[in-house]
Design a protein around this motif. Structure first.
Motif, PDB file in Angstrom:
ATOM      1  N   ASP A  99       0.840  -1.200   0.000  1.00  0.00           N
ATOM      2  CA  ASP A  99       0.000   0.000   0.000  1.00  0.00           C
ATOM      3  C   ASP A  99       0.875   1.250   0.000  1.00  0.00           C
ATOM      4  O   ASP A  99       1.905   1.335   0.685  1.00  0.00           O
ATOM      5  CB  ASP A  99      -0.908   0.017   1.225  1.00  0.00           C
ATOM      6  N   ARG A 100       0.402   2.262  -0.730  1.00  0.00           N
ATOM      7  CA  ARG A 100       1.118   3.543  -0.794  1.00  0.00           C
ATOM      8  C   ARG A 100       0.564   4.533   0.204  1.00  0.00           C
ATOM      9  O   ARG A 100       1.165   5.574   0.428  1.00  0.00           O
ATOM     10  CB  ARG A 100       0.994   4.110  -2.206  1.00  0.00           C
ATOM     11  N   LEU A 101      -0.587   4.217   0.796  1.00  0.00           N
ATOM     12  CA  LEU A 101      -1.212   5.082   1.811  1.00  0.00           C
ATOM     13  C   LEU A 101      -1.436   6.489   1.248  1.00  0.00           C
ATOM     14  O   LEU A 101      -1.002   7.501   1.798  1.00  0.00           O
ATOM     15  CB  LEU A 101      -0.352   5.150   3.075  1.00  0.00           C
ATOM     16  N   MET A 102      -2.119   6.516   0.093  1.00  0.00           N
ATOM     17  CA  MET A 102      -2.446   7.777  -0.598  1.00  0.00           C
ATOM     18  C   MET A 102      -1.198   8.569  -0.963  1.00  0.00           C
ATOM     19  O   MET A 102      -1.196   9.793  -1.035  1.00  0.00           O
ATOM     20  CB  MET A 102      -3.376   8.643   0.256  1.00  0.00           C
ATOM     21  N   GLY A 103      -0.093   7.859  -1.180  1.00  0.00           N
ATOM     22  CA  GLY A 103       1.136   8.511  -1.623  1.00  0.00           C
ATOM     23  C   GLY A 103       1.924   9.186  -0.515  1.00  0.00           C
ATOM     24  O   GLY A 103       2.898   9.891  -0.819  1.00  0.00           O
ATOM     25  N   ILE A 104       1.552   8.977   0.739  1.00  0.00           N
ATOM     26  CA  ILE A 104       2.260   9.662   1.826  1.00  0.00           C
ATOM     27  C   ILE A 104       2.958   8.663   2.758  1.00  0.00           C
ATOM     28  O   ILE A 104       3.397   9.037   3.857  1.00  0.00           O
ATOM     29  CB  ILE A 104       1.286  10.508   2.657  1.00  0.00           C
ATOM     30  N   ARG A 105       3.078   7.419   2.324  1.00  0.00           N
ATOM     31  CA  ARG A 105       3.640   6.417   3.224  1.00  0.00           C
ATOM     32  C   ARG A 105       5.087   6.743   3.597  1.00  0.00           C
ATOM     33  O   ARG A 105       5.463   6.686   4.783  1.00  0.00           O
ATOM     34  CB  ARG A 105       3.558   5.035   2.576  1.00  0.00           C
ATOM     35  N   TYR A 108       5.237   9.854   5.711  1.00  0.00           N
ATOM     36  CA  TYR A 108       4.656   9.574   7.035  1.00  0.00           C
ATOM     37  C   TYR A 108       5.660   8.845   7.930  1.00  0.00           C
ATOM     38  O   TYR A 108       5.816   9.159   9.110  1.00  0.00           O
ATOM     39  CB  TYR A 108       3.391   8.747   6.843  1.00  0.00           C
ATOM     40  N   PHE A 156      -2.613  13.739   6.718  1.00  0.00           N
ATOM     41  CA  PHE A 156      -3.896  13.083   6.463  1.00  0.00           C
ATOM     42  C   PHE A 156      -4.997  14.052   6.033  1.00  0.00           C
ATOM     43  O   PHE A 156      -6.112  13.625   5.732  1.00  0.00           O
ATOM     44  CB  PHE A 156      -4.352  12.317   7.706  1.00  0.00           C
ATOM     45  N   THR A 157      -4.726  15.329   6.010  1.00  0.00           N
ATOM     46  CA  THR A 157      -5.724  16.294   5.534  1.00  0.00           C
ATOM     47  C   THR A 157      -5.290  16.980   4.241  1.00  0.00           C
ATOM     48  O   THR A 157      -5.932  17.944   3.814  1.00  0.00           O
ATOM     49  CB  THR A 157      -5.985  17.360   6.613  1.00  0.00           C
ATOM     50  N   ARG A 158      -4.228  16.482   3.645  1.00  0.00           N
ATOM     51  CA  ARG A 158      -3.730  17.134   2.431  1.00  0.00           C
ATOM     52  C   ARG A 158      -4.699  16.993   1.268  1.00  0.00           C
ATOM     53  O   ARG A 158      -4.794  17.895   0.425  1.00  0.00           O
ATOM     54  CB  ARG A 158      -2.370  16.554   2.045  1.00  0.00           C
ATOM     55  N   ARG A 159      -5.389  15.888   1.193  1.00  0.00           N
ATOM     56  CA  ARG A 159      -6.291  15.664   0.060  1.00  0.00           C
ATOM     57  C   ARG A 159      -7.675  16.261   0.299  1.00  0.00           C
ATOM     58  O   ARG A 159      -8.546  16.137  -0.564  1.00  0.00           O
ATOM     59  CB  ARG A 159      -6.410  14.158  -0.221  1.00  0.00           C
TER      60      ARG A 159
END
Length: 334
Positions: A99-105, A108, A156-159
């Motif tokens: 998983d890429r975790l919405m590209g923030i892995r 993060y 987690f609020t970037r998107r």
């Protein structure tokens, strides 16, 4: 230094040796503080702010170490969320789901992960200490967890849309400011009410004293004076009828307030210093006075006897001076 005096030689330690020696000394000294304290706490209670520390109290004011609960709890939640994500991602990686975790892995793990490791290093070592511990020992780890909270909220609020992010941040800011003013009475020792203090106790383990503050529910008692009218204007006896004044109190007297912190401070006050030199000088002066009194009494007894017994040098023995009880030894004539 006199010539020929032996000189001691010490090996100059390096930086690593100095750090190791200082660490060993601090560890030994801290482990020696094993006495109990009424406001001590253990490390597993710090992240959820189980109890604070009472520092000072006088009258209707008191200072109690108490953090802002919303920041204290959310910062700990940020650490737990990071640990939970890492466990889930590891298990999914083992199953081939990367998983890429919405590209923030990566970001993060590099930011919040680094701070989480610092939080663990500042918190876990206290479990190895047997000394008395307090909530303020958690403050370095708290600052690191607050940075983890900021990083978690940002990632987690970037998107989310800009307006949603602003509403979330503004709501958290207003709640934080509201709680700051609510608990500032404990931090700065300002005036408060008993009702406000009781409402602020979200946990039963928060043991700051609310009885010291003003109770708004207690109304001032009104004193009634009943003066009976005398039935006789003249009495044949000496004096007239007594004038009785009775006072009725609507409310019972309030119980005397007991402050455990002030009581503890009185118990910890140092004992008065004993001046041994003064005690010795006083004892010497008393002894000299007793000897002088005894000598004066003996002299007065001898002087007051008008017919002292004649002591013959020819009489010997314990009863010298008493011819009836002693033996007479005739003198030798040359």
């Amino acid at each position: 230094i006199p010539a020929g005096a032996p000189l001691a030689e010490y090996k100059r330690p390096g930086l690593i040796a100095k750090v190791m020696e200082a660490t060993a000394v601090m560890w030994r000294v801290n482990n020696g503080l094993t006495k109990s304290h009424p406001y001590e706490s253990r490390p597993h209670t710090w992240p959820w702010l189980r109890r604070g520390i009472a520092y000072w109290g006088r009258g209707n004011n008191g200072i109690y170490l108490m953090g802002t609960p919303i920041l204290w709890w959310l910062s700990f939640v940020a650490i737990i969320v990071f640990a939970g994500f890492q466990v889930v991602l590891f298990l999914r990686d083992c199953r081939g789901m990367h998983d890429r975790l919405m590209g923030i892995r990566e970001r993060y793990f590099e930011s919040v992960g680094f701070l989480s490791i610092g939080w663990v290093l500042h918190w876990v070592p206290f479990f190895l200490m047997g000394r008395q511990l307090f909530l303020h020992h958690y403050l370095p780890a708290l600052w690191i967890s607050l940075l983890s909270l900021v990083g978690t909220l940002d990632l987690f609020t970037r998107r989310m849309s800009r307006r949603v992010r602003q509403v979330l941040m503004l709501g958290l800011l207003l709640i934080t400011i509201r709680m700051y003013f609510q608990y500032s009475h404990l931090a700065y020792g300002t005036a408060w009410t008993r009702q406000g203090c009781e409402r602020s106790k979200w946990l039963g383990s928060w043991n700051y004293d609310c009885k010291r503050y003003v109770d708004l529910d207690i109304k001032p008692s009104i004193t009634h004076l009943d003066i009976p009218t005398p039935t006789h204007t003249f009495s044949p006896h000496i004096g007239g009828a007594p004038l009785v004044i009775t006072a009725n109190h609507d409310d019972p007297p309030e119980a005397e307030h007991f402050d455990p912190l002030e009581h503890e401070n009185k118990l910890n006050e140092p004992a008065p210093r004993i001046d041994h030199d003064k005690l010795n000088s006083d004892a010497t002066r008393l002894n000299q006075g007793a000897i002088k009194s005894a000598t004066t009494s003996s002299a007065q007894t001898v002087t007051s006897d008008p017919n002292p017994a004649h002591v013959d040098e020819n009489f010997v023995g314990a009863d010298a001076g008493n011819p009836a009880a002693a033996l007479s030894i005739p003198a030798k004539n040359d």
